[in-house]
Scaffold this motif. Sequence first.
Motif, PDB file in Angstrom:
ATOM      1  N   ALA A  69      -2.104 -28.146 -28.435  1.00 41.11           N
ATOM      2  CA  ALA A  69      -1.524 -28.919 -29.543  1.00 41.11           C
ATOM      3  C   ALA A  69      -0.110 -28.495 -29.899  1.00 41.11           C
ATOM      4  O   ALA A  69       0.463 -29.000 -30.866  1.00 41.11           O
ATOM      5  N   HIS A  70       0.471 -27.567 -29.142  1.00 39.95           N
ATOM      6  CA  HIS A  70       1.850 -27.158 -29.476  1.00 39.95           C
ATOM      7  C   HIS A  70       2.580 -26.693 -28.222  1.00 39.95           C
ATOM      8  O   HIS A  70       2.459 -25.538 -27.816  1.00 39.95           O
ATOM      9  N   VAL A  71       3.308 -27.605 -27.598  1.00 43.17           N
ATOM     10  CA  VAL A  71       4.160 -27.236 -26.456  1.00 43.17           C
ATOM     11  C   VAL A  71       5.542 -27.852 -26.656  1.00 43.17           C
ATOM     12  O   VAL A  71       5.745 -28.732 -27.500  1.00 43.17           O
ATOM     13  N   HIS A  72       6.481 -27.363 -25.849  1.00 40.43           N
ATOM     14  CA  HIS A  72       7.832 -27.945 -25.756  1.00 40.43           C
ATOM     15  C   HIS A  72       8.112 -28.097 -24.266  1.00 40.43           C
ATOM     16  O   HIS A  72       8.577 -27.158 -23.613  1.00 40.43           O
ATOM     17  N   LEU A  73       7.761 -29.274 -23.722  1.00 39.63           N
ATOM     18  CA  LEU A  73       7.786 -29.451 -22.265  1.00 39.63           C
ATOM     19  C   LEU A  73       9.184 -29.347 -21.667  1.00 39.63           C
ATOM     20  O   LEU A  73       9.338 -28.938 -20.519  1.00 39.63           O
ATOM     21  N   ILE A 193       4.820 -36.568 -36.607  1.00 39.96           N
ATOM     22  CA  ILE A 193       6.116 -36.112 -37.130  1.00 39.96           C
ATOM     23  C   ILE A 193       6.050 -34.597 -37.317  1.00 39.96           C
ATOM     24  O   ILE A 193       5.104 -34.078 -37.904  1.00 39.96           O
ATOM     25  N   LYS A 194       7.060 -33.912 -36.774  1.00 45.35           N
ATOM     26  CA  LYS A 194       7.146 -32.452 -36.934  1.00 45.35           C
ATOM     27  C   LYS A 194       8.198 -32.149 -37.987  1.00 45.35           C
ATOM     28  O   LYS A 194       9.308 -32.693 -37.939  1.00 45.35           O
ATOM     29  N   VAL A 195       7.841 -31.287 -38.943  1.00 46.94           N
ATOM     30  CA  VAL A 195       8.817 -30.879 -39.965  1.00 46.94           C
ATOM     31  C   VAL A 195       8.966 -29.360 -39.956  1.00 46.94           C
ATOM     32  O   VAL A 195       8.078 -28.640 -39.502  1.00 46.94           O
ATOM     33  N   GLU A 254       1.527 -25.108 -38.190  1.00 46.47           N
ATOM     34  CA  GLU A 254       1.870 -24.478 -36.910  1.00 46.47           C
ATOM     35  C   GLU A 254       2.304 -23.035 -37.169  1.00 46.47           C
ATOM     36  O   GLU A 254       3.105 -22.777 -38.057  1.00 46.47           O
ATOM     37  N   HIS A 255       1.786 -22.125 -36.394  1.00 45.89           N
ATOM     38  CA  HIS A 255       2.073 -20.673 -36.452  1.00 45.89           C
ATOM     39  C   HIS A 255       1.309 -19.999 -37.596  1.00 45.89           C
ATOM     40  O   HIS A 255       0.402 -19.233 -37.332  1.00 45.89           O
ATOM     41  N   GLY A 256       1.699 -20.234 -38.833  1.00 46.17           N
ATOM     42  CA  GLY A 256       0.978 -19.638 -39.982  1.00 46.17           C
ATOM     43  C   GLY A 256       1.008 -18.116 -40.010  1.00 46.17           C
ATOM     44  O   GLY A 256       0.181 -17.489 -40.682  1.00 46.17           O
ATOM     45  N   THR A 323       0.040 -23.257 -28.113  1.00 43.86           N
ATOM     46  CA  THR A 323       0.644 -22.050 -27.535  1.00 43.86           C
ATOM     47  C   THR A 323       2.113 -21.855 -27.877  1.00 43.86           C
ATOM     48  O   THR A 323       2.610 -20.751 -27.846  1.00 43.86           O
ATOM     49  N   ASP A 324       2.825 -22.964 -28.141  1.00 39.29           N
ATOM     50  CA  ASP A 324       4.292 -22.938 -28.235  1.00 39.29           C
ATOM     51  C   ASP A 324       4.928 -22.641 -26.869  1.00 39.29           C
ATOM     52  O   ASP A 324       6.050 -22.119 -26.804  1.00 39.29           O
ATOM     53  N   CYS A 325       4.215 -22.987 -25.777  1.00 46.30           N
ATOM     54  CA  CYS A 325       4.822 -22.842 -24.441  1.00 46.30           C
ATOM     55  C   CYS A 325       6.109 -23.657 -24.416  1.00 46.30           C
ATOM     56  O   CYS A 325       6.160 -24.786 -24.899  1.00 46.30           O
TER      57      CYS A 325
HETATM   58 ZN   LIG Z   1       7.179 -24.719 -31.354  1.00 44.41          ZN
END
Ligand SMILES: [Zn+2]
Length: 410
Positions: A69-73, A193-195, A254-256, A323-325
Amino acid sequence: MSERQARTFLTNATVVDGDSIEVHQQFTVIIEDECIVWVGPSAEAEAPGAADTEIDLTGKTLLPGFMDAHVHLSSTGGLNPASTLHEPETMGIYRGVWNLGVTLDAGVTMVRDLAGTDYSAVLAVQQGLVRGPNIVTAVSAVGPTAGHSDFRTLSVPFGYHAGRDGVLPNIADDVTEAKRVSRELIRVGAGVIKVMATGGVWSPRDAPEHVGLGIDEMHAIVQEANNRGIYVAAHAQGAEGIKNALRAGIKSIEHGYLIDDEGIELMLEKDAWLVPTLTTGTTPPDPKKATPYAVEKKNRVRAQLQENVSKAFAAGVKVALGTDCGVVPHGQNLREIGLMVDLGLDPMTAIQAGTSSAARLLGVHETRGVIRQGMIADLAVTSINPITNPHGLGDPANITHVFQAGKQVK
Ligand SMILES: [Zn+2]
Protein backbone atom coordinates in the motif's frame (compact mmCIF):
# COMPACT_ATOMS: atom_id res chain seq x y z
CA MET A 1 -21.67 -29.54 -26.43
CA SER A 2 -19.90 -26.24 -25.86
CA GLU A 3 -16.19 -26.33 -25.31
CA ARG A 4 -15.02 -25.35 -21.85
CA GLN A 5 -12.19 -22.93 -21.19
CA ALA A 6 -8.92 -24.70 -20.29
CA ARG A 7 -8.42 -24.50 -16.54
CA THR A 8 -5.40 -24.45 -14.24
CA PHE A 9 -5.35 -26.88 -11.31
CA LEU A 10 -3.03 -25.96 -8.43
CA THR A 11 -2.95 -29.24 -6.53
CA ASN A 12 -1.66 -30.58 -3.18
CA ALA A 13 -0.93 -27.10 -1.83
CA THR A 14 -0.86 -25.82 1.69
CA VAL A 15 -3.26 -22.86 1.49
CA VAL A 16 -3.12 -19.72 3.61
CA ASP A 17 -6.26 -18.04 2.29
CA GLY A 18 -5.59 -14.51 3.59
CA ASP A 19 -8.83 -14.43 5.57
CA SER A 20 -9.23 -17.33 8.01
CA ILE A 21 -6.56 -18.13 10.61
CA GLU A 22 -6.65 -21.79 9.57
CA VAL A 23 -3.90 -23.28 7.40
CA HIS A 24 -5.43 -25.73 4.90
CA GLN A 25 -3.32 -28.80 4.10
CA GLN A 26 -3.55 -30.78 0.83
CA PHE A 27 -5.81 -28.29 -0.94
CA THR A 28 -6.56 -27.72 -4.60
CA VAL A 29 -7.43 -24.41 -6.23
CA ILE A 30 -8.99 -24.42 -9.71
CA ILE A 31 -8.63 -21.33 -11.92
CA GLU A 32 -10.77 -20.69 -14.96
CA ASP A 33 -10.20 -17.60 -17.05
CA GLU A 34 -9.27 -14.90 -14.51
CA CYS A 35 -11.12 -16.31 -11.50
CA ILE A 36 -10.85 -18.92 -8.78
CA VAL A 37 -13.72 -21.32 -9.50
CA TRP A 38 -13.10 -23.97 -6.84
CA VAL A 39 -11.18 -24.32 -3.55
CA GLY A 40 -11.17 -27.41 -1.36
CA PRO A 41 -9.41 -30.57 -0.20
CA SER A 42 -7.48 -32.23 -3.04
CA ALA A 43 -9.23 -35.53 -2.22
CA GLU A 44 -12.58 -33.93 -3.15
CA ALA A 45 -11.40 -32.12 -6.29
CA GLU A 46 -12.42 -33.29 -9.74
CA ALA A 47 -9.62 -34.60 -11.94
CA PRO A 48 -8.14 -32.19 -14.48
CA GLY A 49 -9.29 -32.74 -18.06
CA ALA A 50 -6.98 -33.33 -21.02
CA ALA A 51 -6.98 -29.63 -21.95
CA ASP A 52 -6.32 -28.44 -18.39
CA THR A 53 -2.94 -27.63 -16.82
CA GLU A 54 -1.96 -29.14 -13.49
CA ILE A 55 0.71 -27.58 -11.28
CA ASP A 56 1.58 -29.83 -8.35
CA LEU A 57 2.37 -27.63 -5.35
CA THR A 58 3.36 -30.43 -2.97
CA GLY A 59 5.52 -28.93 -0.21
CA LYS A 60 4.62 -25.36 -1.18
CA THR A 61 2.26 -22.78 0.28
CA LEU A 62 -0.28 -20.90 -1.83
CA LEU A 63 -1.28 -17.43 -0.70
CA PRO A 64 -3.24 -14.54 -2.18
CA GLY A 65 -1.08 -12.21 -4.27
CA PHE A 66 0.25 -9.59 -1.87
CA MET A 67 -0.50 -5.85 -1.89
CA ASP A 68 1.95 -3.11 -1.02
CA ALA A 69 0.00 0.00 0.00
CA HIS A 70 2.97 2.38 -0.10
CA VAL A 71 5.47 2.43 -2.97
CA HIS A 72 7.08 5.04 -5.23
CA LEU A 73 7.60 3.16 -8.50
CA SER A 74 9.39 5.92 -10.37
CA SER A 75 12.26 6.20 -7.92
CA THR A 76 15.05 3.82 -7.14
CA GLY A 77 15.84 3.43 -3.49
CA GLY A 78 18.73 5.10 -1.78
CA LEU A 79 19.48 7.72 -4.42
CA ASN A 80 20.15 11.27 -3.38
CA PRO A 81 17.49 13.24 -5.33
CA ALA A 82 20.28 15.61 -6.46
CA SER A 83 22.02 12.77 -8.29
CA THR A 84 19.12 12.54 -10.76
CA LEU A 85 19.12 16.27 -11.65
CA HIS A 86 21.25 15.64 -14.74
CA GLU A 87 19.02 12.86 -16.07
CA PRO A 88 15.98 13.49 -18.27
CA GLU A 89 12.78 13.41 -16.23
CA THR A 90 11.52 10.50 -18.35
CA MET A 91 14.10 8.22 -16.62
CA GLY A 92 11.39 7.86 -13.97
CA ILE A 93 9.28 5.94 -16.51
CA TYR A 94 12.06 3.42 -17.22
CA ARG A 95 12.80 3.07 -13.52
CA GLY A 96 9.08 2.44 -13.03
CA VAL A 97 9.02 -0.31 -15.66
CA TRP A 98 11.95 -2.07 -13.99
CA ASN A 99 10.53 -1.62 -10.50
CA LEU A 100 7.13 -2.98 -11.57
CA GLY A 101 8.78 -6.20 -12.76
CA VAL A 102 10.82 -6.85 -9.62
CA THR A 103 7.79 -6.03 -7.44
CA LEU A 104 5.69 -8.63 -9.27
CA ASP A 105 8.51 -11.18 -8.89
CA ALA A 106 8.51 -10.50 -5.14
CA GLY A 107 4.91 -11.84 -4.96
CA VAL A 108 3.11 -8.47 -5.05
CA THR A 109 0.17 -8.29 -7.48
CA MET A 110 -1.22 -4.88 -6.51
CA VAL A 111 0.37 -1.64 -5.30
CA ARG A 112 -0.70 1.80 -4.19
CA ASP A 113 1.80 4.38 -5.44
CA LEU A 114 1.85 7.37 -3.10
CA ALA A 115 3.57 9.93 -5.37
CA GLY A 116 5.79 10.05 -8.42
CA THR A 117 3.90 7.78 -10.81
CA ASP A 118 1.43 9.18 -13.28
CA TYR A 119 -1.72 7.56 -14.61
CA SER A 120 0.05 6.17 -17.69
CA ALA A 121 1.53 3.42 -15.49
CA VAL A 122 -1.97 2.34 -14.41
CA LEU A 123 -3.02 2.12 -18.06
CA ALA A 124 0.19 0.40 -19.22
CA VAL A 125 -0.32 -2.44 -16.73
CA GLN A 126 -4.05 -2.68 -17.47
CA GLN A 127 -3.35 -2.90 -21.21
CA GLY A 128 -0.59 -5.48 -20.77
CA LEU A 129 2.15 -3.21 -22.17
CA VAL A 130 4.40 -3.85 -19.17
CA ARG A 131 4.44 -6.63 -16.61
CA GLY A 132 3.72 -5.50 -13.10
CA PRO A 133 1.23 -5.37 -10.26
CA ASN A 134 -2.05 -3.50 -10.73
CA ILE A 135 -1.66 0.10 -9.59
CA VAL A 136 -3.68 2.70 -7.75
CA THR A 137 -1.74 5.96 -7.88
CA ALA A 138 -1.85 9.25 -5.98
CA VAL A 139 0.17 10.78 -8.88
CA SER A 140 1.64 13.45 -6.58
CA ALA A 141 1.28 14.54 -2.94
CA VAL A 142 -0.24 17.73 -1.54
CA GLY A 143 1.71 19.64 1.09
CA PRO A 144 2.33 23.22 2.24
CA THR A 145 5.01 25.58 0.94
CA ALA A 146 8.33 24.55 2.57
CA GLY A 147 6.73 21.22 3.53
CA HIS A 148 7.46 17.58 2.68
CA SER A 149 6.32 17.85 -0.95
CA ASP A 150 8.26 21.06 -1.61
CA PHE A 151 11.51 20.04 -3.32
CA ARG A 152 11.90 23.23 -5.34
CA THR A 153 15.53 24.29 -5.42
CA LEU A 154 16.88 27.72 -4.51
CA SER A 155 19.46 27.72 -7.25
CA VAL A 156 20.59 25.62 -10.20
CA PRO A 157 24.14 24.60 -11.11
CA PHE A 158 25.88 27.22 -13.31
CA GLY A 159 22.60 29.11 -13.73
CA TYR A 160 21.14 26.74 -16.32
CA HIS A 161 17.74 25.21 -15.77
CA ALA A 162 16.17 23.21 -18.55
CA GLY A 163 13.71 21.35 -16.33
CA ARG A 164 9.97 21.85 -16.17
CA ASP A 165 8.36 23.66 -13.26
CA GLY A 166 5.04 22.91 -11.68
CA VAL A 167 4.14 19.92 -13.86
CA LEU A 168 2.37 18.16 -11.03
CA PRO A 169 0.19 20.06 -8.59
CA ASN A 170 1.59 19.53 -5.11
CA ILE A 171 1.57 22.74 -3.03
CA ALA A 172 -1.46 24.15 -1.17
CA ASP A 173 -1.46 26.90 1.46
CA ASP A 174 -5.13 27.40 2.22
CA VAL A 175 -8.47 25.62 1.91
CA THR A 176 -9.20 26.97 -1.57
CA GLU A 177 -5.83 25.80 -2.90
CA ALA A 178 -6.26 22.45 -1.16
CA LYS A 179 -9.54 21.93 -3.00
CA ARG A 180 -8.13 23.05 -6.34
CA VAL A 181 -5.04 20.84 -6.09
CA SER A 182 -7.10 17.78 -5.08
CA ARG A 183 -9.46 18.32 -8.00
CA GLU A 184 -6.47 18.72 -10.31
CA LEU A 185 -5.01 15.43 -9.04
CA ILE A 186 -8.32 13.70 -9.65
CA ARG A 187 -8.33 15.19 -13.16
CA VAL A 188 -4.93 13.62 -13.95
CA GLY A 189 -5.97 10.18 -12.69
CA ALA A 190 -5.36 9.96 -8.95
CA GLY A 191 -7.20 7.02 -7.34
CA VAL A 192 -6.23 8.18 -3.84
CA ILE A 193 -5.13 11.60 -2.60
CA LYS A 194 -1.85 11.77 -0.67
CA VAL A 195 -1.31 14.65 1.75
CA MET A 196 1.63 15.72 3.87
CA ALA A 197 0.34 15.95 7.46
CA THR A 198 3.90 16.33 8.80
CA GLY A 199 7.40 17.06 7.65
CA GLY A 200 9.79 14.30 6.77
CA VAL A 201 13.32 13.03 6.36
CA TRP A 202 14.21 13.97 2.77
CA SER A 203 12.65 17.44 2.52
CA PRO A 204 15.15 20.27 3.15
CA ARG A 205 13.14 22.70 5.31
CA ASP A 206 11.11 20.63 7.74
CA ALA A 207 11.39 17.70 10.13
CA PRO A 208 9.23 14.64 10.89
CA GLU A 209 8.04 16.32 14.12
CA HIS A 210 6.71 19.43 12.30
CA VAL A 211 3.06 19.64 11.30
CA GLY A 212 2.33 19.96 7.57
CA LEU A 213 -1.09 20.86 6.17
CA GLY A 214 -3.60 22.19 8.69
CA ILE A 215 -6.70 20.31 9.81
CA ASP A 216 -8.94 22.67 7.79
CA GLU A 217 -6.91 22.07 4.61
CA MET A 218 -6.88 18.29 5.08
CA HIS A 219 -10.59 18.26 5.90
CA ALA A 220 -11.31 20.08 2.62
CA ILE A 221 -9.25 17.47 0.75
CA VAL A 222 -11.07 14.60 2.49
CA GLN A 223 -14.38 16.11 1.35
CA GLU A 224 -13.15 16.50 -2.25
CA ALA A 225 -11.91 12.90 -2.26
CA ASN A 226 -15.09 11.51 -0.70
CA ASN A 227 -17.20 13.43 -3.24
CA ARG A 228 -15.43 11.44 -5.98
CA GLY A 229 -15.64 8.10 -4.18
CA ILE A 230 -11.95 7.99 -3.21
CA TYR A 231 -10.13 8.62 0.07
CA VAL A 232 -7.02 10.24 1.53
CA ALA A 233 -3.71 8.82 2.77
CA ALA A 234 -1.51 11.03 4.96
CA HIS A 235 2.25 11.01 5.24
CA ALA A 236 2.24 11.42 9.04
CA GLN A 237 5.32 10.86 11.19
CA GLY A 238 5.15 13.29 14.13
CA ALA A 239 2.59 12.86 16.92
CA GLU A 240 0.72 16.17 16.36
CA GLY A 241 0.41 15.79 12.61
CA ILE A 242 -0.89 12.23 13.00
CA LYS A 243 -3.67 13.51 15.27
CA ASN A 244 -4.41 16.41 12.89
CA ALA A 245 -4.81 13.93 10.03
CA LEU A 246 -7.12 11.70 12.05
CA ARG A 247 -9.24 14.68 13.20
CA ALA A 248 -9.54 15.76 9.55
CA GLY A 249 -11.08 12.34 8.79
CA ILE A 250 -8.12 10.75 6.98
CA LYS A 251 -8.39 6.95 6.71
CA SER A 252 -4.80 5.90 6.04
CA ILE A 253 -1.90 6.96 8.29
CA GLU A 254 1.43 6.39 6.53
CA HIS A 255 4.54 5.72 8.68
CA GLY A 256 3.09 6.79 12.07
CA TYR A 257 6.61 6.49 13.50
CA LEU A 258 6.23 8.99 16.36
CA ILE A 259 2.61 8.18 17.27
CA ASP A 260 1.75 8.75 20.95
CA ASP A 261 -0.87 7.14 23.20
CA GLU A 262 -3.48 9.77 22.35
CA GLY A 263 -2.84 9.14 18.65
CA ILE A 264 -3.30 5.40 19.11
CA GLU A 265 -6.61 6.00 20.94
CA LEU A 266 -7.73 8.27 18.12
CA MET A 267 -6.80 5.67 15.47
CA LEU A 268 -9.01 3.12 17.23
CA GLU A 269 -11.84 5.62 17.66
CA LYS A 270 -11.71 6.69 13.98
CA ASP A 271 -11.19 3.10 12.77
CA ALA A 272 -8.21 4.32 10.69
CA TRP A 273 -5.46 2.24 9.08
CA LEU A 274 -1.77 2.28 9.94
CA VAL A 275 0.68 1.59 7.11
CA PRO A 276 3.91 1.42 9.14
CA THR A 277 6.51 1.21 6.29
CA LEU A 278 9.07 -0.50 8.53
CA THR A 279 11.12 -1.58 5.49
CA THR A 280 12.19 2.02 4.99
CA GLY A 281 11.83 3.18 8.59
CA THR A 282 14.29 0.63 9.98
CA THR A 283 16.87 0.90 7.16
CA PRO A 284 19.88 2.98 8.28
CA PRO A 285 20.61 5.95 6.01
CA ASP A 286 23.70 5.68 3.80
CA PRO A 287 25.84 8.76 4.57
CA LYS A 288 27.54 8.37 1.15
CA LYS A 289 24.23 8.91 -0.68
CA ALA A 290 22.03 10.89 1.70
CA THR A 291 22.46 14.56 2.60
CA PRO A 292 23.61 15.24 6.20
CA TYR A 293 20.22 16.67 7.24
CA ALA A 294 18.48 13.50 6.05
CA VAL A 295 20.93 11.25 7.89
CA GLU A 296 20.41 13.18 11.12
CA LYS A 297 16.57 13.15 10.87
CA LYS A 298 16.45 9.50 9.83
CA ASN A 299 18.59 8.35 12.73
CA ARG A 300 16.50 10.34 15.20
CA VAL A 301 13.22 8.80 14.01
CA ARG A 302 14.68 5.31 13.62
CA ALA A 303 15.66 5.29 17.31
CA GLN A 304 12.02 5.82 18.38
CA LEU A 305 9.77 4.15 15.85
CA GLN A 306 9.94 0.53 16.98
CA GLU A 307 8.61 1.25 20.46
CA ASN A 308 5.78 3.46 19.14
CA VAL A 309 4.68 1.14 16.33
CA SER A 310 4.78 -1.89 18.68
CA LYS A 311 2.43 -0.07 21.02
CA ALA A 312 0.02 0.63 18.16
CA PHE A 313 0.15 -3.06 17.13
CA ALA A 314 -0.49 -4.16 20.74
CA ALA A 315 -3.47 -1.79 21.00
CA GLY A 316 -5.08 -3.53 17.99
CA VAL A 317 -4.85 -0.74 15.43
CA LYS A 318 -5.79 -1.91 11.90
CA VAL A 319 -2.60 -2.53 9.90
CA ALA A 320 -2.00 -2.74 6.14
CA LEU A 321 1.33 -3.66 4.55
CA GLY A 322 3.31 -0.83 2.97
CA THR A 323 7.04 -0.48 2.46
CA ASP A 324 7.85 2.96 1.00
CA CYS A 325 9.97 1.12 -1.61
CA GLY A 326 11.42 3.82 -3.81
CA VAL A 327 13.09 5.29 -0.74
CA VAL A 328 14.72 1.85 -0.36
CA PRO A 329 15.16 -0.48 -3.38
CA HIS A 330 12.11 -2.30 -4.80
CA GLY A 331 11.75 -6.07 -5.04
CA GLN A 332 11.98 -7.30 -1.45
CA ASN A 333 8.62 -5.85 -0.45
CA LEU A 334 7.61 -8.83 1.68
CA ARG A 335 10.48 -8.18 4.10
CA GLU A 336 7.85 -5.96 5.69
CA ILE A 337 6.02 -9.06 6.99
CA GLY A 338 9.01 -10.25 9.04
CA LEU A 339 9.59 -6.70 10.31
CA MET A 340 5.96 -6.46 11.46
CA VAL A 341 6.35 -9.82 13.26
CA ASP A 342 9.50 -8.47 14.97
CA LEU A 343 7.35 -5.67 16.43
CA GLY A 344 4.71 -8.02 17.77
CA LEU A 345 2.20 -8.89 15.04
CA ASP A 346 1.59 -12.64 14.84
CA PRO A 347 2.61 -14.07 11.45
CA MET A 348 -0.97 -14.70 10.28
CA THR A 349 -2.04 -11.12 11.06
CA ALA A 350 1.09 -9.82 9.29
CA ILE A 351 0.24 -11.93 6.20
CA GLN A 352 -3.34 -10.66 6.30
CA ALA A 353 -2.01 -7.08 6.53
CA GLY A 354 -0.57 -7.73 3.07
CA THR A 355 -3.63 -9.56 1.68
CA SER A 356 -7.23 -9.18 2.95
CA SER A 357 -6.51 -6.13 5.14
CA ALA A 358 -4.65 -4.25 2.39
CA ALA A 359 -7.50 -5.16 0.02
CA ARG A 360 -10.00 -3.51 2.40
CA LEU A 361 -7.87 -0.37 2.65
CA LEU A 362 -7.52 -0.24 -1.15
CA GLY A 363 -11.25 -0.89 -1.58
CA VAL A 364 -10.77 -4.06 -3.65
CA HIS A 365 -11.78 -6.62 -1.00
CA GLU A 366 -14.81 -7.81 -2.94
CA THR A 367 -12.64 -9.22 -5.70
CA ARG A 368 -9.07 -9.57 -4.36
CA GLY A 369 -6.96 -10.35 -1.31
CA VAL A 370 -8.47 -13.71 -0.35
CA ILE A 371 -8.36 -17.21 -1.85
CA ARG A 372 -12.05 -18.01 -2.27
CA GLN A 373 -14.35 -19.17 -5.04
CA GLY A 374 -15.34 -16.23 -7.25
CA MET A 375 -12.33 -14.05 -6.43
CA ILE A 376 -9.84 -12.90 -9.07
CA ALA A 377 -6.94 -15.38 -9.22
CA ASP A 378 -4.09 -13.14 -8.02
CA LEU A 379 -1.87 -15.64 -6.22
CA ALA A 380 1.64 -16.16 -4.85
CA VAL A 381 3.39 -19.46 -4.11
CA THR A 382 6.25 -19.84 -1.65
CA SER A 383 8.65 -22.71 -1.03
CA ILE A 384 8.99 -21.79 2.66
CA ASN A 385 6.55 -22.08 5.55
CA PRO A 386 5.32 -18.48 5.88
CA ILE A 387 3.87 -19.04 9.36
CA THR A 388 7.00 -20.48 11.00
CA ASN A 389 9.39 -18.45 8.83
CA PRO A 390 7.70 -15.13 7.99
CA HIS A 391 11.09 -13.48 7.37
CA GLY A 392 11.67 -15.95 4.52
CA LEU A 393 8.92 -14.28 2.46
CA GLY A 394 11.18 -11.27 2.00
CA ASP A 395 13.58 -13.16 -0.29
CA PRO A 396 12.07 -13.19 -3.81
CA ALA A 397 13.95 -16.46 -4.48
CA ASN A 398 11.46 -18.08 -2.09
CA ILE A 399 8.51 -16.91 -4.22
CA THR A 400 8.31 -19.66 -6.85
CA HIS A 401 5.14 -18.73 -8.76
CA VAL A 402 2.99 -15.63 -9.17
CA PHE A 403 -0.43 -15.61 -10.87
CA GLN A 404 -2.19 -12.45 -11.94
CA ALA A 405 -5.84 -12.63 -12.98
CA GLY A 406 -5.37 -16.35 -13.58
CA LYS A 407 -2.23 -16.07 -15.73
CA GLN A 408 1.10 -17.38 -14.49
CA VAL A 409 3.46 -14.37 -14.58
CA LYS A 410 6.38 -15.90 -12.65
ZN1 LIG B 1 6.48 7.35 0.81
